[in-house]
Design an enzyme around this catalytic site. Structure first.
Site, mmCIF file in Angstrom:
data_model
loop_
_atom_site.group_PDB
_atom_site.id
_atom_site.type_symbol
_atom_site.label_atom_id
_atom_site.label_comp_id
_atom_site.label_asym_id
_atom_site.label_seq_id
_atom_site.Cartn_x
_atom_site.Cartn_y
_atom_site.Cartn_z
ATOM 1 N N SER A 89 40.182 40.629 32.466
ATOM 2 C CA SER A 89 39.470 41.526 33.381
ATOM 3 C C SER A 89 39.888 42.987 33.354
ATOM 4 O O SER A 89 39.598 43.736 34.278
ATOM 5 C CB SER A 89 39.512 40.995 34.816
ATOM 6 O OG SER A 89 40.730 41.276 35.399
ATOM 7 N N THR A 191 42.492 42.848 37.856
ATOM 8 C CA THR A 191 42.368 44.302 37.805
ATOM 9 C C THR A 191 43.755 44.884 37.973
ATOM 10 O O THR A 191 44.522 44.389 38.793
ATOM 11 C CB THR A 191 41.520 44.777 39.021
ATOM 12 O OG1 THR A 191 40.203 44.338 38.842
ATOM 13 C CG2 THR A 191 41.561 46.277 39.209
ATOM 14 N N THR A 209 39.565 48.275 35.316
ATOM 15 C CA THR A 209 39.043 46.902 35.374
ATOM 16 C C THR A 209 37.769 46.743 34.558
ATOM 17 O O THR A 209 37.078 47.726 34.282
ATOM 18 C CB THR A 209 38.718 46.532 36.845
ATOM 19 O OG1 THR A 209 38.414 45.148 36.941
ATOM 20 C CG2 THR A 209 37.541 47.316 37.386
ATOM 21 N N ARG A 219 26.225 46.610 37.909
ATOM 22 C CA ARG A 219 27.097 46.502 39.099
ATOM 23 C C ARG A 219 28.394 47.299 38.871
ATOM 24 O O ARG A 219 29.031 47.221 37.830
ATOM 25 C CB ARG A 219 27.423 45.040 39.359
ATOM 26 C CG ARG A 219 28.318 44.783 40.579
ATOM 27 C CD ARG A 219 29.775 44.688 40.223
ATOM 28 N NE ARG A 219 30.606 44.277 41.355
ATOM 29 C CZ ARG A 219 31.931 44.299 41.362
ATOM 30 N NH1 ARG A 219 32.584 44.705 40.290
ATOM 31 N NH2 ARG A 219 32.613 43.907 42.404
ATOM 32 N N THR A 242 42.922 45.234 44.676
ATOM 33 C CA THR A 242 42.475 44.295 43.657
ATOM 34 C C THR A 242 41.729 43.180 44.378
ATOM 35 O O THR A 242 41.998 42.906 45.550
ATOM 36 C CB THR A 242 43.668 43.739 42.840
ATOM 37 O OG1 THR A 242 43.203 42.761 41.922
ATOM 38 C CG2 THR A 242 44.727 43.121 43.719
ATOM 39 N N GLY A 243 40.780 42.573 43.688
ATOM 40 C CA GLY A 243 40.007 41.519 44.326
ATOM 41 C C GLY A 243 38.540 41.883 44.405
ATOM 42 O O GLY A 243 38.075 42.780 43.694
HETATM 43 N N1 ASP Z 1 38.121 44.875 42.124
HETATM 44 C C1 ASP Z 1 37.418 44.525 40.922
HETATM 45 C C2 ASP Z 1 35.938 44.671 41.138
HETATM 46 O O1 ASP Z 1 35.433 44.239 42.165
HETATM 47 C C3 ASP Z 1 37.676 43.156 40.396
HETATM 48 C C4 ASP Z 1 38.954 42.477 40.714
HETATM 49 O O2 ASP Z 1 39.959 43.091 41.038
HETATM 50 O O3 ASP Z 1 38.976 41.261 40.623
HETATM 51 O O4 ASP Z 1 35.287 45.152 40.251
#
Ligand code: ASP
Length: 333
Positions: A89, A191, A209, A219, A242-243
């Site tokens: 990712s 990320t 990311t 997106r 992150t997330g």
């Molecule tokens: N924050 C990132 C996004 O939504 C993805 C991730 O950290 O899992 O693009």
């Protein structure tokens, strides 16, 4: 302090008094600008999300050792992870969108609130470097899509195919079911968000990311959005996320963390409260968000909705001292 600023603070403090919000308000907002107060503690710190933050921080300290500053630490650490084709990712090897395109987001920010960002870029090996160029060489903060790619070519960055066989096979498998069930913390939440403080007291942050796997084409998540995936205020500290980006964007998470720190919360408390804002406002059974924060005094903290979130923390007490390295479990701090 300039007299107009002094006058503003005096008047604003009087207003705060009548509203009953008292001293925390005036204390929080009367700090002098960071340019006037930049001073190092002699300590350098770097904190980055997830396990791969350990190697990113090592790379960051190597950049510092080579004469770099906090911004160089961030760029070096992020580039290392972007170049790892095994990671699913970030950078090359990132899982594609539902149409099979790997699209990347990244941003960078320094202690003077200079910021640069790129989003929805394809075929660019190091979006963090492109974001830094946007910050340093253009009058803009953010470039998107084809325009960002065009700028990368102008800078001499060669187009790179970022879709690895491993990621393509995973995408092909996903297509047979169109049923993506990521394992929280493992499959698509790595990320990298990075925060650094150098010996001179400069703060910087970065985030890079490939975003959520099999997302709709076009997106963009929180990671390149200043205030959502990253925010740095040299007078206070920095934060990164992150997330699931949609949850972070809806709550302007990193800005929130820094503002809570400005009002006196520790990095840990600020991350905890930003997580509670998400928990209070949306169902969170299936989503993970983790915040990481670094105060300008070098204190770090992190917190996430669910268990399993960790971050790497490195610090060096003086320029020639030993770099201490530790991986911290921030699940329920
Ligand atoms: N924050 C990132 C996004 O939504 C993805 C991730 O950290 O899992 O693009």
């Amino acid at each position: 302090m300039a007299s107009s600023r002094r006058k503003f603070i005096k008047e604003a403090t009087a207003v705060a008094g009548t509203l009953g919000i008292g001293s925390w308000w005036s204390k929080a907002w009367s700090r002098p600008p960071v340019h006037a107060q930049l001073e190092g503690s002699g300590r350098a710190v770097m904190a980055s999300t997830w396990n791969h933050g350990m190697l990113a921080n090592d790379e960051g300290f190597a950049a510092l050792e080579a004469g770099g500053n906090a911004l160089d630490m961030i760029e070096a650490g992020a580039r290392l992870v972007e170049a790892d084709a095994e990671g699913l990712s970030v950078g090359i090897g990132g899982l594609p969108d539902r149409d099979g395109h790997v699209t990347l987001d990244a941003c960078i920010m320094d202690h003077t609130q200079n910021a640069g960002s790129v989003c929805f870029v394809q075929d660019v090996a190091h979006p963090i470097t492109l974001a830094r160029k946007v910050m340093e060489k253009t009058p803009h903060v953010m470039l998107a899509g084809a325009g960002a790619e065009q700028y990368a070519r102008e800078l001499g960055m060669k187009p790179t195919n970022l879709l690895t066989d491993k990621a393509r096979k995973a995408w092909e498998k996903w297509q047979t079911t169109s049923n993506y069930e990521p394992v929280i913390n493992i499959e698509n939440h790595d990320t990298i968000g990075l925060l650094a403080l150098d010996h001179a007291g400069r703060l910087a942050g970065g985030c890079t990311t490939s975003g959520v796997a099999y997302k709709m084409h076009g997106r963009v998540g929180d990671s390149p959005i200043i205030g959502a995936g990253l925010y740095v205020d040299g007078a206070v500290g920095g934060a990164t996320a992150t997330g699931l980006g949609e949850a972070v964007m809806r709550t302007v998470g990193s800005f929130l963390v820094v503002e809570l720190m400005r009002q006196g919360a520790s990095p840990q408390e600020a991350c905890y409260e930003a997580v509670q804002r998400i928990i209070r406002s949306m169902p969170t059974d299936d989503l993970q968000v983790g915040y990481l924060a670094l105060g300008r005094n070098g204190e770090v903290g992190g917190h996430a909705i669910h268990g399993g979130f960790n971050y790497a923390f490195h610090q060096q007490a003086e320029p020639k001292g030993t770099v201490q390295r530790v991986l911290i479990d921030a699940s329920h701090g």
